[in-house]
Enzyme design. Sequence first.
Site, short mmCIF file in Angstrom:
data_model
loop_
_atom_site.label_atom_id
_atom_site.label_comp_id
_atom_site.label_asym_id
_atom_site.label_seq_id
_atom_site.Cartn_x
_atom_site.Cartn_y
_atom_site.Cartn_z
N THR A 256 0.85 -1.19 0.00
CA THR A 256 0.00 0.00 0.00
C THR A 256 0.88 1.24 0.00
O THR A 256 1.89 1.31 0.71
CB THR A 256 -0.93 0.02 1.22
OG1 THR A 256 -1.83 -1.09 1.14
CG2 THR A 256 -1.76 1.30 1.27
N PHE A 258 1.10 5.25 0.72
CA PHE A 258 0.51 6.31 1.53
C PHE A 258 1.13 7.65 1.13
O PHE A 258 2.28 7.70 0.70
CB PHE A 258 0.77 6.07 3.02
CG PHE A 258 0.15 4.80 3.55
CD1 PHE A 258 -1.05 4.84 4.25
CD2 PHE A 258 0.77 3.57 3.38
CE1 PHE A 258 -1.62 3.67 4.75
CE2 PHE A 258 0.21 2.40 3.87
CZ PHE A 258 -0.99 2.45 4.55
#
Length: 356
Positions: A256, A258
């Site tokens: 992921t 960010f």
Amino acid sequence: MSEEQELLKLRNEIDAIDDALLASMSRRGKLAQRVGEIKQGNIYRPEREAQVLRRLADANPGPLPSTAIQRIFRELMSACLALEQPLKVAYLGPAGTFSESASRKHFGSAPTFMPMLAIDDVFRSVEAGSVDYGVVPVENSTEGAIGRTLDLLLLNPLKICGEVKLRIHQHLMSKADGLGAARRVYSHAQSLAQCQEWLNRNLPSLPRVPVASNAEAARLAAEDPESVAIAGEAAAELYGLNILAGNIEDDPNNTTRFLVICPHDAGPSGKDKTSLVCSTPNRAGAMHRLLQPLAEHGVSMSKLQSRPARSGLWEYVYYIDFEGHQSEAKVVAALADLERNASFVKVLGSYPVAAL
């Protein structure tokens, strides 16, 4: 020399090195305090930290891996920064989520970390000045883009000043020592999807219960001995759960990304990325003309993401990431040409490419 004598000699050498390290760290802390006295405005400089971490990784002679060197120095820089300017960092909560892990990876453990109920709250708290920085998820390698983050970047005046890439390792956890009593599996819907092959093979008959976050799943599992949760290691530590199976995600490269948001731009670090959002008239060849300046000026695009615009049916805005800082000559030229071909352009920020 006997083995016991050699061990004593080696331990004495390690103690001497530790004493020297302590003296050097104290000296660094004093220098950081003096920097804070001289500088005005924002003390935290993401581009400076990125340069330091890259230089140390490049200069690392081993045997410690560069990732370990960067983690150690990230914590040292975090503690020194706290002497200059204590930071408050908002993230998508609750505590124990991957968003918190990403925040700590980027800022170290010294700041005050404040969990927020929603991505909107992270943006709002940074814009209001109640925190210094915010950390929000923007895309996952298997599940795709986080639409709400993209929408808020378009609507909000805040800038992107950093990025964090976090490998997502999902663990099966419980208060129990085994799966014998398990009657249900709690997790966030995305995590259930990311682990469905493992669940189909190993726990095909257990109901899968989606909840608001992985941390919430861990909290429920801590209260319910007949349940298991899928969450990250931080959640297991926070709620005192036993990890029954580790790294159960179907894609071992699941990552992921960010973004770090704040009111100000980041300066050039030497290895940067620029993000923008734009739109173009809905006519033949418009997209080609929009992107052509990047190729003509030698600017490499790394991402193109479309998103429905709020202005009308079947109208879209485009999120673009490309290599380079907006202050670089070739990027300046490419942006100037792109703006001439677009109906709308907003530069979201230039920032250092994520460290290891």
